[in-house]
Design a protein around this motif. Structure first.
Motif, PDB file in Angstrom:
ATOM      1  N   ARG B 119      90.786  61.580  -1.975  1.00 45.51           N
ATOM      2  CA  ARG B 119      90.450  60.560  -1.438  1.00 45.51           C
ATOM      3  C   ARG B 119      89.805  59.259  -2.796  1.00 45.51           C
ATOM      4  NH1 ARG B 119      87.356  60.094   3.304  1.00 45.51           N
ATOM      5  NH2 ARG B 119      87.170  58.268   2.970  1.00 45.51           N
ATOM      6  N   HIS B 120      89.943  57.906  -2.306  1.00 44.53           N
ATOM      7  CA  HIS B 120      89.891  57.351  -3.839  1.00 44.53           C
ATOM      8  C   HIS B 120      88.484  58.622  -4.813  1.00 44.53           C
ATOM      9  CE1 HIS B 120      88.555  53.599  -5.767  1.00 44.53           C
ATOM     10  NE2 HIS B 120      90.058  53.443  -5.880  1.00 44.53           N
ATOM     11  N   ILE B 121      88.323  57.729  -5.531  1.00 45.66           N
ATOM     12  CA  ILE B 121      87.283  58.584  -6.097  1.00 45.66           C
ATOM     13  C   ILE B 121      85.952  57.360  -6.175  1.00 45.66           C
ATOM     14  CG2 ILE B 121      88.065  57.411  -8.583  1.00 45.66           C
ATOM     15  CD1 ILE B 121      85.948  60.677  -8.297  1.00 45.66           C
ATOM     16  N   LEU B 122      86.136  56.217  -5.317  1.00 43.37           N
ATOM     17  CA  LEU B 122      84.589  56.055  -5.540  1.00 43.37           C
ATOM     18  C   LEU B 122      84.330  56.143  -4.244  1.00 43.37           C
ATOM     19  CD1 LEU B 122      85.987  52.098  -6.059  1.00 43.37           C
ATOM     20  CD2 LEU B 122      84.247  53.605  -7.348  1.00 43.37           C
ATOM     21  N   ASN B 123      84.760  57.145  -3.313  1.00 46.24           N
ATOM     22  CA  ASN B 123      84.894  56.790  -2.100  1.00 46.24           C
ATOM     23  C   ASN B 123      84.190  58.574  -2.087  1.00 46.24           C
ATOM     24  OD1 ASN B 123      84.465  55.102   0.244  1.00 46.24           O
ATOM     25  ND2 ASN B 123      86.512  55.317   0.327  1.00 46.24           N
ATOM     26  N   MET B 124      85.272  59.078  -3.433  1.00 46.93           N
ATOM     27  CA  MET B 124      84.374  60.537  -3.085  1.00 46.93           C
ATOM     28  C   MET B 124      83.169  60.256  -3.753  1.00 46.93           C
ATOM     29  SD  MET B 124      87.635  63.097  -4.347  1.00 46.93           S
ATOM     30  CE  MET B 124      88.573  62.199  -5.408  1.00 46.93           C
ATOM     31  N   THR B 125      82.901  59.798  -4.727  1.00 52.21           N
ATOM     32  CA  THR B 125      81.528  59.591  -5.045  1.00 52.21           C
ATOM     33  C   THR B 125      80.441  58.959  -4.259  1.00 52.21           C
ATOM     34  OG1 THR B 125      82.135  58.578  -7.209  1.00 52.21           O
ATOM     35  CG2 THR B 125      80.037  58.072  -7.254  1.00 52.21           C
ATOM     36  N   ILE B 126      80.699  58.306  -2.855  1.00 58.04           N
ATOM     37  CA  ILE B 126      79.976  57.432  -2.677  1.00 58.04           C
ATOM     38  C   ILE B 126      79.284  58.475  -1.645  1.00 58.04           C
ATOM     39  CG2 ILE B 126      79.738  56.808  -0.213  1.00 58.04           C
ATOM     40  CD1 ILE B 126      81.712  53.956  -1.496  1.00 58.04           C
ATOM     41  N   PRO B 206      59.490  55.556  11.909  1.00 59.95           N
ATOM     42  CA  PRO B 206      60.065  56.055  11.066  1.00 59.95           C
ATOM     43  C   PRO B 206      61.555  55.905  10.196  1.00 59.95           C
ATOM     44  CG  PRO B 206      59.795  58.059  11.485  1.00 59.95           C
ATOM     45  CD  PRO B 206      59.028  56.798  12.642  1.00 59.95           C
ATOM     46  N   LEU B 207      61.527  55.154   9.553  1.00 64.35           N
ATOM     47  CA  LEU B 207      63.086  55.479   8.567  1.00 64.35           C
ATOM     48  C   LEU B 207      63.317  55.243   7.477  1.00 64.35           C
ATOM     49  CD1 LEU B 207      63.693  51.335   9.886  1.00 64.35           C
ATOM     50  CD2 LEU B 207      64.794  52.542  10.911  1.00 64.35           C
ATOM     51  N   TYR B 208      64.352  56.446   7.426  1.00 63.29           N
ATOM     52  CA  TYR B 208      65.248  57.105   6.257  1.00 63.29           C
ATOM     53  C   TYR B 208      66.533  56.816   6.194  1.00 63.29           C
ATOM     54  CZ  TYR B 208      60.595  59.256   6.090  1.00 63.29           C
ATOM     55  OH  TYR B 208      59.324  59.634   5.594  1.00 63.29           O
ATOM     56  N   VAL B 209      66.854  56.078   5.425  1.00 69.37           N
ATOM     57  CA  VAL B 209      68.654  55.392   5.524  1.00 69.37           C
ATOM     58  C   VAL B 209      68.999  55.158   4.754  1.00 69.37           C
ATOM     59  CG1 VAL B 209      69.822  53.123   6.213  1.00 69.37           C
ATOM     60  CG2 VAL B 209      68.118  53.787   7.750  1.00 69.37           C
ATOM     61  N   ILE B 210      70.549  55.369   4.280  1.00 68.38           N
ATOM     62  CA  ILE B 210      71.057  55.409   3.575  1.00 68.38           C
ATOM     63  C   ILE B 210      72.547  54.920   3.680  1.00 68.38           C
ATOM     64  CG2 ILE B 210      72.350  57.602   3.436  1.00 68.38           C
ATOM     65  CD1 ILE B 210      71.201  56.489   0.391  1.00 68.38           C
ATOM     66  N   SER B 211      73.226  53.414   3.196  1.00 72.90           N
ATOM     67  CA  SER B 211      73.557  52.658   3.286  1.00 72.90           C
ATOM     68  C   SER B 211      74.318  52.786   2.696  1.00 72.90           C
ATOM     69  CB  SER B 211      72.924  50.873   4.370  1.00 72.90           C
ATOM     70  OG  SER B 211      74.065  50.537   4.685  1.00 72.90           O
ATOM     71  N   PRO B 212      76.202  52.944   2.419  1.00 74.94           N
ATOM     72  CA  PRO B 212      76.986  52.593   1.330  1.00 74.94           C
ATOM     73  C   PRO B 212      78.025  51.419   1.956  1.00 74.94           C
ATOM     74  CG  PRO B 212      77.686  54.359   2.552  1.00 74.94           C
ATOM     75  CD  PRO B 212      76.790  53.553   3.347  1.00 74.94           C
ATOM     76  N   GLY B 213      78.353  50.800   1.172  1.00 73.74           N
ATOM     77  CA  GLY B 213      79.518  49.739   1.621  1.00 73.74           C
ATOM     78  C   GLY B 213      79.859  48.776  -0.209  1.00 73.74           C
ATOM     79  N   PHE B 229      82.741  45.286  -5.253  1.00 74.33           N
ATOM     80  CA  PHE B 229      81.971  46.754  -6.119  1.00 74.33           C
ATOM     81  C   PHE B 229      81.409  47.293  -4.788  1.00 74.33           C
ATOM     82  CE2 PHE B 229      77.794  44.913  -6.507  1.00 74.33           C
ATOM     83  CZ  PHE B 229      77.927  43.916  -6.243  1.00 74.33           C
ATOM     84  N   HIS B 230      80.967  48.764  -4.848  1.00 72.51           N
ATOM     85  CA  HIS B 230      80.312  48.976  -4.137  1.00 72.51           C
ATOM     86  C   HIS B 230      78.600  49.508  -4.299  1.00 72.51           C
ATOM     87  CE1 HIS B 230      84.733  49.722  -3.325  1.00 72.51           C
ATOM     88  NE2 HIS B 230      84.536  50.249  -1.947  1.00 72.51           N
ATOM     89  N   GLN B 231      78.439  49.383  -3.629  1.00 77.53           N
ATOM     90  CA  GLN B 231      76.674  50.038  -3.473  1.00 77.53           C
ATOM     91  C   GLN B 231      76.275  51.077  -2.630  1.00 77.53           C
ATOM     92  OE1 GLN B 231      74.368  46.089  -4.114  1.00 77.53           O
ATOM     93  NE2 GLN B 231      73.967  46.009  -5.674  1.00 77.53           N
ATOM     94  N   VAL B 232      75.322  51.680  -3.134  1.00 76.68           N
ATOM     95  CA  VAL B 232      74.728  52.758  -1.808  1.00 76.68           C
ATOM     96  C   VAL B 232      73.333  52.014  -2.077  1.00 76.68           C
ATOM     97  CG1 VAL B 232      74.092  54.676  -1.073  1.00 76.68           C
ATOM     98  CG2 VAL B 232      76.430  54.628  -2.412  1.00 76.68           C
ATOM     99  N   MET B 331      71.956  51.345  -5.854  1.00 69.73           N
ATOM    100  CA  MET B 331      72.774  52.351  -6.630  1.00 69.73           C
ATOM    101  C   MET B 331      74.672  51.818  -7.326  1.00 69.73           C
ATOM    102  SD  MET B 331      72.990  56.036  -6.073  1.00 69.73           S
ATOM    103  CE  MET B 331      71.734  55.652  -4.890  1.00 69.73           C
ATOM    104  N   GLY B 332      75.151  50.705  -8.264  1.00 69.54           N
ATOM    105  CA  GLY B 332      76.285  51.218  -8.451  1.00 69.54           C
ATOM    106  C   GLY B 332      77.141  51.888  -8.010  1.00 69.54           C
ATOM    107  N   VAL B 333      78.024  52.176  -7.664  1.00 73.10           N
ATOM    108  CA  VAL B 333      78.770  53.174  -7.104  1.00 73.10           C
ATOM    109  C   VAL B 333      79.964  53.011  -8.739  1.00 73.10           C
ATOM    110  CG1 VAL B 333      80.572  54.627  -5.651  1.00 73.10           C
ATOM    111  CG2 VAL B 333      78.789  53.231  -4.728  1.00 73.10           C
TER     112      VAL B 333
END
Lengths: 809, 362
Positions: B119-126, B206-213, B229-232, B331-333
Motif C-alpha cells: 500500500r502507498h505509505i500515505l495510505n498506510m499512515t492514514i 452523539p458524533l465521533y467521526v474521523i474523516s481522511p481524504g 495533500f492528505h488530511q485526517v 492533521m496533515g498526513v
C-alpha cells in the motif's frame, strides 16, 4: 513580527531569560519562531563632539575633524557626508575593540594625516545597515560618556507569529500587555504630554472625509519648524532591530509608533499639500500615484485615497506618495493617524499586490480608539527629537464612534467548556490585565477593550482565560465514544480488502495528483462525445498540466510507469484508487466517484534461479481482477469483448458485474504507450468501484461440500475458432446436467491435426452428490447431455472416444 | 553380555571351540551390507551352517562332553542371532541416513514466487491514524473533494474576506452559469473540515467521526508544498464534551502514534471554526525537547491543529450550543509520514518510484 526585549521592558517589568519569556509567550498563543540574541561587543568607544572641521590637505574626499572626547581634542580623518561642526558622534579611541574588526583600532596615517582614532558609522556600531554616514547621537549626552551607556547593545529579538485575530499583538505594547497578564504585573503605557507652542492647526490644514465607510476616523496633528536629522541612535537601533530601516527623525518617529502602538501613522510635508486640505475619498478611474517606493500605480474606483485638492497624495492605509514625502527640506509636518476599514484595505492590498507594515495592521483591524493618542505621542516625540513646535489642537473626525460591548460571562460556563474550575478572582484578574472592564462576582459583565475586536462572545472570553491560565492546567479526560455507531462501514471494509488483495497479488499502490491535461484525452483518442470528455475545468489552475480535474486515472498511472521505466524499472505492477470527476450531463454539477486503475508491464516476477521468466499478459490482468473481486464476494463478474479507442482491438474487454459495465481491461495501443514514453506490452484496466456501496450485505449461508468422492471426466471438443470459450463454459453450466459440481477449462489447442478454422477445447468435469457416491454410469449420462447441448448450440464435435461407454452418440 | 562370557568360559582351553566362536563373531563383524548379513545368517544359522554343524557333531563326543557342547551350540545360536540383528539394524540405519543426506538442499537459496506489493505509505499512515480513533469509538465518514464555498468556508465561520478564500490559495471551477451567491462557488476543498458541517447537518449527536481524504491548495509544488495533500479530520460532538476531553483524546492518539515516551503539549492558536483553539506539539524525535536542527531549536514538533467547535458552526447546522459541545482536530498526513520516516521531500510521495514505496511496511 520582530519584538525587542529591551524595548518591551519600557512597558512591563520582568526578569526572565529570553528563552523563558519566549516559551511563556508561545504557550499563550503568541508563537515565537526564533530568538535572535544581539550582543555587539564594543569597548573603548566614547561620545565625542565635532568642534572644528577643516579640509584634508591631500584629498578633497576626506576631512579632518577636531573632536572633543571629554578630556582633550583629537584630530580624526573622516569622509562621512553628514560630518558637521557641533554634532555628537561615536569615537573609537586608539585601542578600542569593535566586533567585526579583527584587531583593535590604532592611530593610523591616512593620506599623510595622522588620525587619532576613528569615527564610527551606525553599521559599525551594529545599529543599522547604514555604513555611509557616521553615527549621530542626540539628546542630553556629554562628550566622554561611554557609548554603551547611551545605546543598549545587548538585546534579544523575538520573531513572533501573530495569528490573524490578534492585530493588537502587532505592537510592542500589545505584547507587553500579554506579558503583563501572563506574569500578573502592571503595564506602563508610554507618555504623550507636551505643550502646544505652534499656531492653531485649523489655520494650517483642513480635513474632509468623503468616504466615511472606508475611513471611520481621521486624526491629524501638525508640527511646525521641525529640523530633519537622523533620529537618535537608540531609536534607530530599536527600529532596525524590529526590521525597519531608519530614514530621518520624523519618518522614524512614525515608524517607531507603528511598532510601539500598532497604529500606522503617516507624515506629510505640509508645504506640498495643495490647498492645505486633505480629502479622504475613493480614487477616480484613471488616477495614478507614485508611491514612496518609486512605483507609479494605476488606481481604480475601489481604492481608498488620501488626496489634496489637486492630486492623490497617499494610498490610504497602504503607502504614502512621493509628492508629499518628508525630506531634508521639510519644515512643517502633518501627522495622519487614521482608522481605516479593514476589509477595504485588505482588498486594495490584495488587488495591487502590495503588503506593507501599515496595510498588514489595518487589514486585520486597528484600534479605533487609539488614533488621537498615537498622534499625540508622535507630536511629543517630534517636539523632543526634531525640535518642532506642536500646533494647537488636533483635528479628529470620528464619524462612526466605537461602541463598547458588554459580554455576559457565566462562571459555570467556563468549567462546562474547559472541564476545570478556575477561581473567580483569577478569571477577573486575567480579563482586567488584558484591558477589559469587569463587573460582578460569579457571573460577570465584561466590556472588551477597543483594541480587542476579536472579543465578541462568551466563548471568546473563555478562550482568553484558558490561554492565560494555561492549557496545561486543564486536566486530560476521555469522552465516552460513539458506541454502536462507531467502526467502519461494510463498503469501507470491502474497498480496503479489495486493495489489500491486489497488494497480496504483487501490486504496489501509487497516488498521483488529481489533475489532468485535456490533451491527454486526445492522446488517448477519446472521441468528442465520450463520457471522459465531461471534464470539470479549473478557473485558476497552477499550470496547463493541472488545467482540469481528472475523469480517468489512466494518464496519471502511465506517467508513474514512465518515471519508473526511465529509472530502469521495466517490470511494473501498479494500482491507484482515487476519485475521478465529471460534469453531470446537462447540469453543471460535478460528480465524483471512486475509481480503480491497474497497470502491468514486463515480467510477472523478477528473474529467478528456479523459475522461467514470463511476460505478463491479458490473463494476468484478468486473473487478478477475478481473484480480488471473488475475495470480497462479488458475483457475476464478466469480461466481454469490448472496444476502447486507447486499447488494442482484439485484446480489450469490457468488465461487467451483472449487467453493469464497470470498466475495461486490455492491452494499451503501442502508439499511445509511446506517446507517454513507454515501451513494451502494457496492460491496463480501470473500473469504477462506487457500486460497492450498493452490494447487498449478504451473510454467506453454509453449503454442504459433500463427503462422497466425485467422478472426474475429461472431454475435448472441436468447434469454430470464432466461438468464445466463455460462451461454451456458460452453456455447460446451463446445460441442466445433474450433479455437475465443477467445470475447468484445461486446454485450448489450434494447429496440427485440427482442421483449418477450428479449435479444440478440453474440459475437466466433476460430478458428485452430497448424499451418496455417484456411479460412473450416472456421470456418463450427464456428460452425454452436455455434449448434446454443445452440438446443438455450437456444432461441436467430440474429439476421441466418449468417456466411458464408447457407444456412439 | 552374559552369553558371550559363558561361551568364552566353555571354549577356554579348547582350540576347536574357541576358533569356532571367533570365526563366527568375525564373520558378523565383517558384514558391510544387507547382502553379506543374509549370507552370514545362512552360513551361521542355516541348515548347513555353523550352529547346525555343532549339533550334528555332538554324538561323536563322549557323554560327559555332550551337555556342554549342547549349551555351547544353543548359546552361539542366540548370540549370533542377536549380533546379526543388531548388525542389520545398523546397516539399515546407515542406508536410510545416506538416502536422506542426498535430499539436502541449500535453504539459503531465494524463495519461490513473486513478491507482494505495497500500500502507498500515505495510505498506510492514514490507516494507522484511523485505527487509533476506531479503538476510541469513532466511525469513518468520507466527504466530497469538490465542495461548495458554503461548506468549505462560510459554515466554518471563515469570513468572506479571509485570506484563505482568495483565488491565490483555492482552486475554483469554471462555470457557465454566472454565480450570484459566492456561497455557491464550486471549489476543490482546501481542508477536510467541510465534512464536519456535512455530517452535523445530516446527523444528530452523539458524533465521533474521523474523516481522511485529499485536500487541495494552490501552492507551487516543492519539497514542502503540494497542491494535493492528505488530511485526517476528526470531531466529537456530545453532551458535556470539554476541552479536557479534547486534550485527553489527542494525548492518547499522539502517544499511540509516536510512542508512549513522547510528551505532548497544547499551544493556544487561532482557527476560525474552533474556540478555544490549539496547536498540538509532540516532543522532538531527535532531541526530546532539548532543541536541535530537526525541530529548529524549538524542542517540539507541531503535529496538528484542534479546538472546541465554535458555537457559530453549531448555529449553521442547527445544533444548540447550550446543549451540545464538541471538539475538532485536523492533521496533515504527509507531514506526519515525513516526521515518522525522516522523509525530506514531499514530492517523493507523488513521484511513486516503486523502490521508494517498497521500503515501507506495516
Amino acid at each position: 513580527m520582530k519584538v525587542s526585549i529591551e524595548w518591551l521592558r519600557d512597558y512591563v517589568n520582568f526578569d526572565l531569560e529570553p528563552k523563558k519569556i519566549a516559551e511563556i509567550l508561545s504557550m499563550s498563543g503568541t508563537s515565537v519562531e526564533r530568538i535572535i540574541e544581539q550582543n555587539v561587543g564594543v569597548s573603548g568607544v566614547v561620545v565625542a563632539r565635532v568642534v572644528h572641521l577643516f579640509p584634508h590637505p591631500n584629498t578633497s574626499n576626506l576631512k579632518v575633524a577636531k573632536v572633543d572626547d571629554g578630556e582633550r581634542l583629537r584630530e580624526i580623518v573622516c569622509g562621512a557626508p553628514n560630518l558637521r561642526e557641533g554634532m555628537l558622534t561615536a569615537l573609537a579611541l586608539p585601542g578600542a575593540r569593535i566586533q567585526g574588526f579583527g584587531s583593535p583600532i590604532e592611530c593610523a596615517s591616512i593620506r599623510g594625516v595622522k588620525s587619532d582614532g576613528m569615527l564610527l558609522s551606525p553599521s559599525e556600531l551594529g545599529l543599522s545597515e547604514d555604513a555611509s554616514t557616521i553615527a549621530e547621537i542626540a539628546g542630553k549626552v556629554s562628550p566622554g560618556e561611554r557609548i554603551e551607556n547611551v545605546v543598549p547593545f545587548k538585546d534579544a529579538i523575538l520573531e513572533l507569529e501573530i495569528t490573524p485575530n490578534r492585530p493588537d499583538c502587532m505592537a510592542i505594547v500589545g505584547i507587553a500587555r500579554e506579558i503583563s497578564a501572563l506574569l500578573d504585573v502592571d503595564l506602563k503605557m508610554p507618555v504623550a504630554t507636551f505643550e502646544e507652542t505652534g499656531p492653531d492647526i485649523n489655520n494650517l490644514i483642513a480635513i474632509e472625509i468623503q468616504d466615511k465607510q472606508g475611513c471611520p476616523r481621521y486624526t491629524a496633528r501638525a508640527v511646525t519648524d521641525v529640523r530633519i536629522l537622523p533620529s537618535p541612535l537608540w531609536m534607530q537601533r530599536r527600529i532596525s532591530a524590529c526590521g525597519l530601516r531608519p530614514i530621518n527623525n520624523v519618518v522614524d518617529i512614525t515608524n517607531y509608533i507603528l511598532l510601539e502602538l500598532g497604529q500606522p501613522l503617516h507624515a506629510f510635508d505640509l508645504q506640498l499639500i495643495s490647498g492645505r486640505k486633505i480629502i479622504v475619498r475613493k480614487a477616480r478611474y484613471g488616477e495614478t500615484i507614485t508611491t514612496l517606493d518609486g512605483i507609479e500605480r494605476q488606481l481604480d474606483s475601489q481604492t481608498l485615497l488620501i488626496a489634496d485638492i489637486e492630486k492623490p497624495i497617499a494610498m490610504a492605509g497602504v503607502m504614502g506618495g512621493e509628492n508629499t514625502e518628508v525630506t531634508a527640506a521639510t519644515r512643517n509636518v502633518v501627522i495622519e493617524s487614521a482608522h481605516f476599514d479593514a476589509t477595504s484595505i485588505f482588498l486594495t492590498s490584495k488587488r495591487l499586490g502590495i503588503r506593507t507594515e501599515a496595510s498588514s495592521r489595518f487589514e486585520r483591524g486597528t484600534d479605533p480608539e487609539g488614533t488621537a493618542y498615537a498622534a499625540r505621542r508622535a507630536a511629543s516625540l517630534m517636539k523632543q527629537l526634531a525640535q518642532g513646535d506642536i500646533a494647537k489642537g488636533e483635528i479628529d473626525i470620528y464619524s462612526r464612534p466605537w461602541q463598547e460591548r458588554e459580554i455576559k460571562l457565566r462562571g459555570k460556563k467556563i468549567s462546562v467548556v474547559l472541564g476545570i474550575d478556575i477561581p473567580a478572582e483569577k478569571t477577573r484578574r486575567v480579563l482586567e490585565r488584558l484591558g477589559a472592564r469587569v463587573e460582578g462576582n460569579d457571573d460577570l459583565m465584561v466590556a472588551a477593550p477597543s483594541y480587542r475586536g476579536d472579543l465578541e462572545r462568551e466563548i471568546d472570553l473563555i478562550e482568553e482565560i484558558a490561554r492565560i491560565y494555561g492549557y496545561d492546567k486543564i486536566e486530560d479526560t476521555l469522552p465516552p465514544g460513539g458506541g454502536i455507531a462507531s467502526g467502519i462501514t461494510r463498503t469501507q471494509i470491502l474497498t480496503e480488502t479489495l486493495l489489500d488483495t491486489l497488494v497480496a497479488q504483487g501490486l504496489t499502490e501509487v497516488i498521483t495528483y488529481s489533475f489532468m491535461r485535456v490533451s491527454d484525452l486526445d492522446i488517448m483518442r477519446v472521441p468528442p462525445e465520450h463520457v471522459l470528455r465531461r471534464i470539470p475545468v479549473l478557473l485558476n489552475p497552477l499550470s496547463e498540466a493541472g488545467e482540469a480535474v481528472r475523469t480517468t486515472l489512466l494518464p496519471g498511472i502511465l506517467r508513474v510507469a514512465q518515471i519508473n521505466q526511465s529509472r530502469g524499472i521495466r517490470s511494473l505492477a501498479l494500482f491507484e484508487k482515487g476519485r475521478v470527476f465529471y460534469l453531470d450531463g446537462e447540469s453543471s454539477v460535478i460528480n465524483e466517484k471512486d475509481s480503480l486503475c491497474i497497470f502491468l508491464s514486463g515480467n510477472v516476477a523478477p528473474p529467478s534461479w528456479i523459475e522461467e521468466d514470463r511476460q505478463c499478459d491479458f490473463f494476468d490482468m484478468k486473473g487478478l481482477i477475478e481473484n480480488s473481486f471473488e475475495f470480497i464476494g462479488v458475483r457475476d463478474l464478466r469480461f466481454e469483448k469490448g472496444s476502447f479507442p486507447w486499447l488494442l482491438e482484439g485484446r480489450s474487454a469490457s468488465v461487467l458485474v451483472g449487467s453493469r459495465e464497470i470498466g475495461y481491461a486490455g492491452q494499451i495501443l503501442p502508439e499511445i504507450g509511446e506517446s507517454f514514453d513507454l515501451d513494451g506490452e502494457i496492460y491496463v484496466a480501470e473500473m469504477l468501484i462506487d457500486w460497492l456501496a450498493d452490494m447487498p450485505g449478504e451473510t454467506v449461508q453454509y453449503r454442504d461440500v459433500g463427503r462422497f468422492p466425485g467422478v472426474k471426466l475429461d472431454i475435448a471438443i472441436l468447434i469454430d475458432k470464432s466461438i468464445e470459450a466463455g460462451r461454451v463454459l456458460s452453456a455447460i453450466l446451463d446445460s441442466g446436467a445433474k450433479h455437475l459440481r465443477n467445470v475447468r477449462l484445461f486446454d485450448v489447442y489450434e494447429g496440427e491435426r485440427i482442421p483449418e478454422g477450428k479449435k479444440s477445447l478440453a474440459f475437466s468435469l466433476e460430478f458428485a452428490s452430497v448424499r451418496r457416491t455417484l456411479t460412473e454410469d450416472e456421470a456418463f449420462l450427464e456428460v452425454k447431455k452436455i455434449i448434446r447441448v454443445l452440438q446443438e448450440k455450437f456444432g461441436a464435435v467430440l474429439r476421441g472416444k466418449t468417456p466411458g461407454a464408447g457407444e456412439n452418440l | 553380555m552374559k552369553e558371550i562370557e559363558r561361551l568364552k568360559d566353555i571354549s577356554k582351553g579348547r582350540d576347536d571351540l574357541e576358533q569356532l566362536l571367533n570365526n563366527t563373531l568375525d564373520i558378523i563383524k565383517a558384514c558391510e551390507d544387507l547382502e553379506s548379513v543374509t549370507k552370514a545368517r545362512i552360513s551361521i544359522l542355516g541348515k548347513k551352517g555353523t550352529v547346525a554343524g555343532i549339533f550334528k557333531k555332538i554324538p561323536e563326543f563322549p557323554y560327559k562332553d555332550r551337555p556342554l557342547l549342547g549349551e555351547f551350540g544353543n548359546l552361539l545360536k542366540k548370540v549370533a542371532e542377536q549380533e546379526l540383528d543388531s548388525k542389520e539394524k545398523q546397516i539399515r540405519a546407515a542406508i536410510r541416513e545416506k538416502k536422506l543426506a542426498g535430499l539436502a538442499i541449500d535453504v539459503t537459496l531465494p524463495g519461490r514466487g513473486k513478491p507482494l506489493g505495497r500500500r502507498h505509505i500515505l495510505n498506510m499512515t492514514i490507516r494507522e491514524i484511523v485505527s487509533i480513533f476506531l479503538s476510541l469509538g469513532y466511525r469513518v465518514i468520507h466527504g466530497p473533494e469538490v465542495e461548495l464555498d458554503y461548506y468549505n468556508f462560510e459554515a466554518l465561520n471563515t469570513p468572506t474576506y479571509h485570506p484563505a478564500r482568495s483565488l491565490q490559495d483555492t482552486f475554483y471551477f469554471k462555470r457557465d452559469d454566472p454565480v450570484k451567491d459566492s456561497r455557491d462557488d464550486v471549489l476543490l476543498r482546501t481542508h477536510t473540515s467541510p465534512v464536519q458541517v456535512r455530517v452535523m447537518e445530516s446527523t444528530k449527536p452523539p458524533l465521533y467521526v474521523i474523516s481522511p481524504g485529499k485536500a487541495y491548495r494552490r501552492d507551487e509544488i516543492d519539497a514542502t508544498h503540494s497542491a494535493v495533500f492528505h488530511q485526517v479530520e476528526g470531531f466529537a460532538v456530545d453532551r458535556g464534551i470539554t476541552m479536557g476531553d479534547l486534550k485527553g483524546t489527542l494525548e492518547v492518539f499522539a502517544k499511540k502514534l509516536f510512542g508512549e515516551e513522547k510528551s505532548v503539549r497544547f499551544r493556544p492558536h487561532f482557527f476560525p471554526f474552533t474556540e478555544p483553539s490549539a496547536e498540538v506539539d509532540v516532543s522532538c524525535f531527535a532531541c526530546d525537547t532539548a532543541g536541535c536542527s530537526l525541530c529548529k531549536g524549538v524542542g517540539w514538533l507541531e503535529i496538528m491543529g484542534c479546538g472546541m467547535i465554535d458555537p457559530n458552526v453549531f448555529s449553521y447546522v442547527g445544533y444548540d450550543p447550550e446543549e451540545y459541545q464538541g471538539f475538532a482536530f485536523g492533521m496533515g498526513v504527509e507531514r506526519i509520514a515525513m516526521m515518522k520516516h525522516g522523509i525530506d521531500d514531499m514530492r517523493l510521495f507523488y513521484e511513486n518510484d516503486v523502490r521508494f514505496l517498497r521500503q515501507f511496511h506495516v
